[in-house]
Design a protein around this motif. Structure first.
Motif, PDB file in Angstrom:
ATOM      1  N   ARG B  91       0.839  -1.205   0.000  1.00 43.11           N
ATOM      2  CA  ARG B  91       0.000   0.000   0.000  1.00 43.11           C
ATOM      3  C   ARG B  91       0.873   1.254   0.000  1.00 43.11           C
ATOM      4  N   ARG B 144     -17.722  -9.520   2.069  1.00 44.88           N
ATOM      5  CA  ARG B 144     -16.317  -9.731   1.740  1.00 44.88           C
ATOM      6  C   ARG B 144     -15.846  -8.673   0.745  1.00 44.88           C
ATOM      7  N   ILE B 147     -15.207  -5.400   2.569  1.00 47.25           N
ATOM      8  CA  ILE B 147     -13.938  -5.451   3.294  1.00 47.25           C
ATOM      9  C   ILE B 147     -12.771  -5.302   2.318  1.00 47.25           C
ATOM     10  N   GLU B 148     -12.846  -6.036   1.226  1.00 51.40           N
ATOM     11  CA  GLU B 148     -11.746  -5.967   0.259  1.00 51.40           C
ATOM     12  C   GLU B 148     -11.588  -4.557  -0.284  1.00 51.40           C
ATOM     13  N   ALA B 150     -12.317  -1.794   1.214  1.00 50.54           N
ATOM     14  CA  ALA B 150     -11.725  -0.927   2.241  1.00 50.54           C
ATOM     15  C   ALA B 150     -10.213  -1.100   2.275  1.00 50.54           C
ATOM     16  N   TYR B 151      -9.748  -2.348   2.248  1.00 50.42           N
ATOM     17  CA  TYR B 151      -8.312  -2.586   2.424  1.00 50.42           C
ATOM     18  C   TYR B 151      -7.525  -2.470   1.119  1.00 50.42           C
ATOM     19  N   LEU B 152      -8.232  -2.447   0.002  1.00 49.00           N
ATOM     20  CA  LEU B 152      -7.576  -2.177  -1.283  1.00 49.00           C
ATOM     21  C   LEU B 152      -7.483  -0.674  -1.533  1.00 49.00           C
ATOM     22  N   GLY B 153      -8.044   0.101  -0.617  1.00 49.33           N
ATOM     23  CA  GLY B 153      -7.948   1.540  -0.771  1.00 49.33           C
ATOM     24  C   GLY B 153      -9.016   2.141  -1.654  1.00 49.33           C
ATOM     25  N   GLU B 154     -10.182   1.483  -1.726  1.00 52.83           N
ATOM     26  CA  GLU B 154     -11.253   2.023  -2.562  1.00 52.83           C
ATOM     27  C   GLU B 154     -12.304   2.772  -1.766  1.00 52.83           C
ATOM     28  N   LEU B 155     -12.178   2.793  -0.446  1.00 50.38           N
ATOM     29  CA  LEU B 155     -13.152   3.511   0.373  1.00 50.38           C
ATOM     30  C   LEU B 155     -12.436   4.557   1.222  1.00 50.38           C
ATOM     31  N   THR B 156     -13.060   5.716   1.402  1.00 48.05           N
ATOM     32  CA  THR B 156     -12.509   6.721   2.298  1.00 48.05           C
ATOM     33  C   THR B 156     -12.865   6.339   3.739  1.00 48.05           C
ATOM     34  N   HIS B 157     -12.265   7.044   4.702  1.00 47.33           N
ATOM     35  CA  HIS B 157     -12.563   6.707   6.094  1.00 47.33           C
ATOM     36  C   HIS B 157     -14.030   6.953   6.419  1.00 47.33           C
ATOM     37  N   ARG B 158     -14.612   7.954   5.739  1.00 48.79           N
ATOM     38  CA  ARG B 158     -16.038   8.211   5.989  1.00 48.79           C
ATOM     39  C   ARG B 158     -16.896   7.072   5.451  1.00 48.79           C
ATOM     40  N   ILE B 160     -15.867   4.001   5.073  1.00 49.63           N
ATOM     41  CA  ILE B 160     -15.656   2.857   5.960  1.00 49.63           C
ATOM     42  C   ILE B 160     -16.519   3.011   7.205  1.00 49.63           C
ATOM     43  N   SER B 161     -16.524   4.236   7.740  1.00 53.72           N
ATOM     44  CA  SER B 161     -17.315   4.517   8.935  1.00 53.72           C
ATOM     45  C   SER B 161     -18.797   4.233   8.679  1.00 53.72           C
TER      46      SER B 161
END
Lengths: 212, 190
Positions: B91, B144, B147-148, B150-158, B160-161
């Protein structure tokens, strides 16, 4: 040391930091907090473990024939590592890195409050703030999100008390007035993804000059 | 060679971890070579899913694997599985290359030089990782996928929240179990 940290980085922010989607200015604050907070370092480790599990389960795509030979041939190539900035005094490595290894250059904001802007750009700004004991950071609201990490001293506001290592998260909803507690001057690392609206001693028109 | 370790009597350190320790301590090229064979195709698949072209993915895979070799000294199996450590490198390098900015990294903890490896601690970390994989495998396809992302960097923290109600919550309980051990380990280093 620092076992008294009570305000932590929220989990989704750690996940976004691990994945690299946190805006740069917030990543500076989160990396600084993780540097001094054992709990959040462990929590970040857990998110990295999830990322690792996903990596292991990722569909395989064959790499081209020459890639491995290239990598193996490069193992001995001369390589200049990126400079690593270590903690210096109260400033954790990520702050020293943003300072490029120098000490802070404080600029007066009025009422004894000083700042050193570490970076400012399209995704927001990150700065060091110096607040004398008993002094308030002027009443301000935010257009976006603001993260504040205490590096020395402490401050209190409507939501509680923040000591060394504590991180405050403020959004549009929170209209707060942090006041530095008695004792050492309070030094914070603060990041916002939008200009702060100071209401008290810096008129709105002057804000572009101060870049706040 | 799928890295799950040979278990004759009781758990042993996984092949991946053994390879990585050999790279770190002995600069072992044969171990690096098998590590490359295991991770390079997965890294390429991972980076392509995160939005890179095949060509750029290869550039990143090369960069990540070279970083694995160069930064091997900072690998500590008492605190992280090989895949978790390589995930973070992947990452970081991906972002450094795409955004051309230096990503802020936490201070590294001092590793206990010369300390004897504590295989029970290493195995405990690996077992948590295995349970985590099992927990991920039990998620529904949509969970799944989330989750993927989020950890692949396709979602912002908002984002994810906003999504925490579902998948993050499910695996969080799993993560928590591993946290106490890790926290204990880290506190011992201070």
């Amino acid at each position: 040391m620092m076992s008294a940290i009570t305000h932590h980085t929220p989990d989704e922010m750690l996940a976004a930091y691990a994945a690299g989607t946190l805006p740069h200015v917030f990543a500076v604050v989160v990396a600084s907090h993780v540097s001094i907070c054992v709990d959040c370092r462990a929590a970040l480790g857990a998110h990295q473990a999830v990322g690792g599990a996903i990596l292991e389960g990722a569909g395989k795509v064959a790499v081209s024939g020459g890639l491995k030979a290239n990598v193996l041939a490069s193992l001995d190539a001369r390589h200049t590592p990126e400079p690593v900035f270590r903690r210096s005094g109260i400033y954790p490595g990520p702050v020293m890195s943003a300072l490029n290894g120098r000490q802070p250059r404080w600029r007066k904001l009025g009422m004894g409050v000083r700042q050193d802007i570490l970076s400012t750009g399209n995704d927001g700004s990150v700065r060091l703030l110096y607040i004398p004991p008993g002094q308030a950071v002027p009443d301000h609201g935010h257009n976006g999100l603001e993260l504040t990490l205490v590096l020395q001293g402490s401050f209190s506001d409507e939501t509680g008390r923040f000591g060394v290592g504590d991180m405050e998260i403020a959004d549009e909803e929170l209209d707060h007035t942090p006041v530095a507690d008695a004792g050492d001057p309070c030094i914070c690392l603060a990041a916002t993804d939008a200009p702060i609206r100071f209401r008290a001693f810096v008129p709105r028109l002057l804000q572009p000059l101060f870049r706040i | 060679m799928e890295g799950s370790g040979t278990s004759t009597d009781g758990p042993e350190i996984s092949e991946q971890t053994a390879w990585m320790i050999a790279v770190r301590d002995n600069r072992d090229r044969a171990a690096f070579s098998v590590l490359f064979d295991f991770f390079a195709p997965r890294l390429k698949g991972f980076v392509i899913r995160a939005g890179s072209s095949s060509e750029q993915a290869e550039e990143i895979v090369q960069d990540v694997m070279l970083t694995v070799w160069r930064k091997a000294a900072s690998f500590d199996p008492h605190r992280a599985q090989v895949s978790a450590w390589i995930y973070q490198i992947a990452r970081n390098r991906h972002i450094d290359i795409i955004r051309k900015e230096r990503r802020p990294l936490p201070d590294e903890l001092e590793t206990q030089a010369e300390a004897e490896p504590d295989s029970s601690q290493i195995i405990a970390i690996e077992q948590e990782s295995t349970r985590l994989k099992t927990a991920l495998g039990r998620l529904s396809a949509e969970q799944r996928e989330m989750i993927e992302k989020a950890y692949l960097g396709e979602l912002t923290h908002r984002e994810i929240s906003d999504q925490t109600g579902l998948p993050l919550g499910t695996i969080k309980s799993r993560i928590r179990l591993g946290l106490d051990r890790l926290r204990h380990e880290l506190q011992g280093l201070r």
